[in-house]
Design an enzyme around this catalytic site. Structure first.
Site, mmCIF file in Angstrom:
data_model
loop_
_atom_site.group_PDB
_atom_site.id
_atom_site.type_symbol
_atom_site.label_atom_id
_atom_site.label_comp_id
_atom_site.label_asym_id
_atom_site.label_seq_id
_atom_site.Cartn_x
_atom_site.Cartn_y
_atom_site.Cartn_z
ATOM 1 N N VAL A 1 0.860 -1.188 0.000
ATOM 2 C CA VAL A 1 0.000 0.000 0.000
ATOM 3 C C VAL A 1 0.890 1.230 0.000
ATOM 4 C CG1 VAL A 1 -1.757 1.297 1.258
ATOM 5 C CG2 VAL A 1 -1.836 -1.204 1.236
ATOM 6 N N ALA B 1 4.661 4.217 2.463
ATOM 7 C CA ALA B 1 4.264 2.926 1.896
ATOM 8 C C ALA B 1 4.655 1.818 2.870
ATOM 9 C CB ALA B 1 4.931 2.700 0.541
ATOM 10 N N LYS B 2 4.086 0.646 2.641
ATOM 11 C CA LYS B 2 4.461 -0.527 3.439
ATOM 12 C C LYS B 2 3.970 -1.767 2.697
ATOM 13 C CE LYS B 2 6.034 -0.182 7.005
ATOM 14 N NZ LYS B 2 7.437 -0.134 7.496
ATOM 15 N N ALA B 3 4.710 -2.861 2.882
ATOM 16 C CA ALA B 3 4.308 -4.159 2.349
ATOM 17 C C ALA B 3 4.263 -5.160 3.493
ATOM 18 C CB ALA B 3 5.276 -4.629 1.271
ATOM 19 N N ASP C 1 12.211 -4.889 6.380
ATOM 20 C CA ASP C 1 11.541 -4.580 7.635
ATOM 21 C C ASP C 1 11.571 -5.855 8.473
ATOM 22 O OD1 ASP C 1 9.942 -3.547 9.669
ATOM 23 O OD2 ASP C 1 8.583 -2.538 8.314
#
Length: 392
Positions: free
Chosen positions: A261, A312-314, A372
């Site tokens: 996202v 953003a991040k996954a 991460d």
């Protein structure tokens, strides 16, 4: 995986074609079982087989299969050109989720690999979207069971056909053709499906297809199924414009499902791996996966307010049920590889993507994807190997 085929010089005596298969880091019995499963599905018999396992140093082993195959009694003679879809299925099988394999090879062989993969992918994305409405009715297992029931599977197959036809690289559906097909399919579901929960699930599957802007489904050497989604596929409206993401990418692959996202065109944020210890915990993590990804990306957006890049991040959710510690690490590495390659399929501009990816978004995308939680050591090396060359 590499696959080649050549006609046997002893076709009349023993068989018709030699099929050579090279599979990296696969158990020999699994490689042979998978090949036999695909060939049986295409009505081909294995007349003779040769197996070698070669060392590839630090990269592991390579399993080499050489199979002499012949048409079974119920199949007409086969030509070399007819092996094209067989080779495609063989290449895909290593990267298919176990749910897809069960659906296609044990339950509904007529679906085919691609349609089966789309159906299981859509079932998986629906769980985090719909479970907040009713955690029991829209549980992961209930969604899959209802969609794959005998009386509903034809509708699911038609939904997957709708996606395939909309993004066909040579002759994609026009907006008018897509709208007509979509309306007819919705009407058929409303008229035919009596179970209200199943009806809601199938209608939401159509909505996901409607809000898909790009997919890698037609790329020959893809590792997973990727969808570039309009954020309204997840949630129709947001309280304010700043709370609506710029874009959502969803990836469905072997033992994993992942979301990415981002809140601006150019965004930065890491990827975390979630590895639940039990099936029950996996179901809980699956239900909250998108909310977690959205919340982390939004927090990153707020932190990035003073720099050009957006947040953003996954979140990559991996099914580790029944795996040893060593196998878990292997699956984690492959999930990172498959997810990053799928994002590349959807954002890079190459001759292959121009020919095989129908782009309804029409805008170049730039993504920064760093490590991460749990992305370290060999997983981090895989991520960096792909991101340094292709991501900003």
């Amino acid at each position: 995986m590499a696959v080649s085929v050549e006609q046997s010089e002893f076709a009349d005596a023993a068989g018709d074609f030699w099929l050579d298969i090279a599979v990296a880091n696969s158990l020999p019995e699994i490689a042979l079982e998978n090949a036999a499963m695909i060939l049986a599905e295409h009505s081909l018999d294995i007349v003779r087989s040769h197996l070698d396992v070669l060392s590839d140093g630090d990269n592991g082993d390579v399993c080499m299969l050489r199979l002499l195959v012949s048409p079974s009694e119920q199949r007409s003679p086969i030509t070399e050109e007819m092996f094209i879809p067989i080779i495609q299925d063989l290449k895909r099988l290593k990267w298919l989720d176990p749910y897809t394999i069960q659906l296609v090879f044990n339950k509904y062989p007529w679906l085919g690999v691609t349609r089966g993969e789309i159906i299981t992918g859509l079932c998986s994305i629906l769980h985090p979207i719909m479970s907040s409405k009713n955690s029991f009715a829209f549980s992961r297992s209930n969604i899959f069971d209802l969609v794959t029931k005998h009386r509903n599977i034809q509708h699911a197959a038609e939904i997957s056909d709708l996606l395939l036809d909309r993004f066909h690289p040579k002759n994609p559906l026009s907006d008018d053709e897509f709208s007509t097909r979509k309306e007819n399919l919705e009407k058929a579901i409303l008229d035919d499906v009596e179970d209200t929960v199943a009806k809601d699930i199938l209608m939401k599957m159509i909505d996901i297809v409607d809000h898909t802007l790009k997919t890698n489904v037609y790329l020959e050497n893809r590792y997973a199924l990727g969808l570039r989604l309009d954020p309204r596929a997840i949630q129709e409206s947001y309280q304010s414009p700043v709370e609506q993401p710029f874009g959502v990418i969803y990836c469905h692959g072997r033992r994993f499902n992942a979301f990415h996202v981002r809140f601006q065109d150019i965004a930065r944020g890491g990827m975390r791996l979630v590895t639940p210890a039990s099936p029950e915990q996996h179901a809980l993590e699956s239900a909250r996966q998108y909310d977690e990804c959205y919340g982390l990306a939004y927090a990153q957006q707020l932190k990035n307010k003073d720099i050009p890049e957006g947040g953003a991040k996954a979140v990559n959710l991996i099914n580790c049920d029944g795996l040893s510690s060593q196998a878990k690490q292997f699956v984690m590495r492959k999930s990172v590889k498959a997810f990053t390659n799928t994002i590349l399929d959807l954002i890079v501009d190459t001759e292959e993507t121009r020919e095989r990816v129908t782009d309804l978004h029409g805008q170049r995308e730039v993504i920064y994807l760093g490590p991460d939680e749990q992305v370290s050591n060999s997983c981090g090396e895989d991520l960096l190997e792909h991101s340094n060359a292709n991501f900003i």
